[in-house]
Design a protein around this motif. Structure first.
Motif, PDB file in Angstrom:
ATOM      1  N   VAL A 136       0.859  -1.179   0.000  1.00 17.58           N
ATOM      2  CA  VAL A 136       0.000   0.000   0.000  1.00 17.58           C
ATOM      3  C   VAL A 136       0.896   1.231   0.000  1.00 17.58           C
ATOM      4  O   VAL A 136       1.613   1.477   0.969  1.00 17.58           O
ATOM      5  N   SER A 137       0.887   1.980  -1.095  1.00 12.80           N
ATOM      6  CA  SER A 137       1.733   3.178  -1.241  1.00 12.80           C
ATOM      7  C   SER A 137       3.185   2.884  -0.902  1.00 12.80           C
ATOM      8  O   SER A 137       3.863   3.664  -0.234  1.00 12.80           O
ATOM      9  N   GLY A 138       3.656   1.708  -1.342  1.00 10.77           N
ATOM     10  CA  GLY A 138       5.039   1.327  -1.122  1.00 10.77           C
ATOM     11  C   GLY A 138       5.323   0.674   0.210  1.00 10.77           C
ATOM     12  O   GLY A 138       6.444   0.252   0.474  1.00 10.77           O
ATOM     13  N   ILE A 172      -1.828   5.258   6.154  1.00  5.62           N
ATOM     14  CA  ILE A 172      -0.729   5.268   5.193  1.00  5.62           C
ATOM     15  C   ILE A 172      -0.979   6.399   4.204  1.00  5.62           C
ATOM     16  O   ILE A 172      -1.939   6.357   3.426  1.00  5.62           O
ATOM     17  N   ALA A 173      -0.127   7.401   4.239  1.00  5.31           N
ATOM     18  CA  ALA A 173      -0.259   8.546   3.339  1.00  5.31           C
ATOM     19  C   ALA A 173       0.216   8.179   1.937  1.00  5.31           C
ATOM     20  O   ALA A 173       0.864   7.140   1.731  1.00  5.31           O
ATOM     21  N   ASP A 174      -0.085   9.044   0.978  1.00  3.18           N
ATOM     22  CA  ASP A 174       0.301   8.778  -0.405  1.00  3.18           C
ATOM     23  C   ASP A 174       1.814   8.681  -0.581  1.00  3.18           C
ATOM     24  O   ASP A 174       2.289   8.006  -1.499  1.00  3.18           O
ATOM     25  N   ASN A 196      -4.454  15.165  12.536  1.00  2.49           N
ATOM     26  CA  ASN A 196      -4.596  15.148  11.087  1.00  2.49           C
ATOM     27  C   ASN A 196      -3.416  14.391  10.504  1.00  2.49           C
ATOM     28  O   ASN A 196      -2.316  14.912  10.441  1.00  2.49           O
ATOM     29  N   PRO A 197      -3.634  13.144  10.057  1.00  3.38           N
ATOM     30  CA  PRO A 197      -2.516  12.341   9.567  1.00  3.38           C
ATOM     31  C   PRO A 197      -1.776  12.998   8.411  1.00  3.38           C
ATOM     32  O   PRO A 197      -0.617  12.697   8.168  1.00  3.38           O
ATOM     33  N   THR A 198      -2.416  13.885   7.678  1.00  2.97           N
ATOM     34  CA  THR A 198      -1.758  14.477   6.519  1.00  2.97           C
ATOM     35  C   THR A 198      -0.826  15.618   6.889  1.00  2.97           C
ATOM     36  O   THR A 198      -0.004  16.032   6.093  1.00  2.97           O
TER      37      THR A 198
END
Length: 321
Positions: free
Chosen positions: A166-168, A212-214, A294-296
């Motif tokens: 997932v996204s690496g 999991i962020a981008d 905020n996970p981002t």
């Protein structure tokens, strides 16, 4: 469906993350006089309800989404208003609606979200997936910060015996991967319930929720963001895309192979030298595991300030009686 025990904490976290851009609370959402939500009403070919005729020839149409037999592909304010009205008549504070994904979409109109936000009835939407795991999403009016349209569709799957990426990020076998169709900030905290049969091979005693962020960065979400229900299902609280993973393996720990002791009995670690020179072994790293609003962005709240945040959110989210 039962609300998460950590509802106020999650609400406090979400409120803190958006405090710099908006002071709107669940009980204060208003479009102003003469202003209505702009989400258009889809055609009748997109939304179908059920029509009944009584013995006198009178017909009555039940909006799509209010019955399991006629799930909606787009949920309107009419369906939400009817369901909440029926709940009020029976004295219920929760109501269930029904949707089915259509080409990866299960949209709730802006006006429908506004209808939920102005009341005090918790709405759970049971959603039939296009090709993945069926799931349910609960929208609590106290956890709505922005009454806007939202696509509730989510691709929920179980990683294979070989695991998945997932996204690496390598995700171990039997983990649950949640990929929302909606992007960015949802404007609310969604409580997503995954059925028990999808978690048969997961150790619930060790399970946790990971964001999991981008860019591949991994954040372990607070304990209150995941609840194990009495029937073996799991409910997670999320307010942002990209992807989430439910796993019984800690995804924030990077495993490395530790070399043998050197002649002095010391282990060579990245950045240090021994008699054999520099080691090529990286230090074991833990990704930030604090409460993350905020996970981002990685904005965090100190535990010392959390009690004050909870009290403030409780006051601003209190319903007009």
């Amino acid at each position: 469906m039962r609300k998460l025990n950590g509802k106020l904490i999650v609400c406090a976290l979400v409120s803190a993350a958006v405090a710099s851009v908006s002071a709107v609370s669940a009980g204060a959402i208003s479009y102003g006089p003469g202003i209505a939500p702009t989400t258009p009403t889809p055609s009748t070919s997109t939304i179908t309800g059920t029509t009944t005729t009584d013995t006198s020839g009178n017909t009555q149409t039940t909006p799509a989404g209010t019955t399991e037999e006629a799930p909606a592909t787009v949920l309107t304010d009419t369906a939400v208003e009817d369901a909440i009205s029926e709940a009020a008549k029976s004295g219920d504070d929760e109501v269930t609606l029904y949707m089915t994904e259509s080409s990866g979409s299960a949209t709730v109109q802006e006006s429908a979200i506004a209808e939920i936000a102005k009341g005090d009835v918790v709405v759970t939407v049971e959603i039939e997936s296009d090709d993945g795991i069926d799931y349910a999403i609960t929208i609590d009016p106290e956890l709505i910060t922005d009454a806007k349209a939202i696509n509730l569709a989510m691709d929920i799957s179980v990683s294979s015996d070989e695991g998945t990426t997932v996204s690496g990020v390598e995700v171990p076998a039997n983990s649950i991967v949640i990929a929302p169709a909606q992007k960015g900030d949802f404007g609310m905290t969604l409580q997503v319930t995954i059925p028990a049969d999808a978690l048969e091979d997961v150790d619930l005693d060790a399970v946790a929720l990971y964001y999991i962020a981008d860019d591949g960065s991994v954040t372990k979400m607070p304990d209150d963001a995941l609840q194990i229900n009495s029937d073996g299902s799991v409910t997670v609280a999320i307010s942002h895309a990209s992807q989430y993973v439910i796993s019984d393996v800690d995804l924030t720990v990077e495993e490395t192979e530790i070399p043998d002791d050197d002649d002095d009995g010391e282990i060579a670690i990245d950045g240090d030298e021994d008699s054999r020179g520099k080691s090529d072994v990286d230090v074991i790293t833990n990704v930030n595991n604090e409460l993350d609003t905020n996970p981002t962005t990685g904005v965090t709240i100190a535990f010392g300030a959390l009690a004050a945040s909870v009290a403030a959110v409780a006051l601003t989210a209190k319903k007009r009686k």
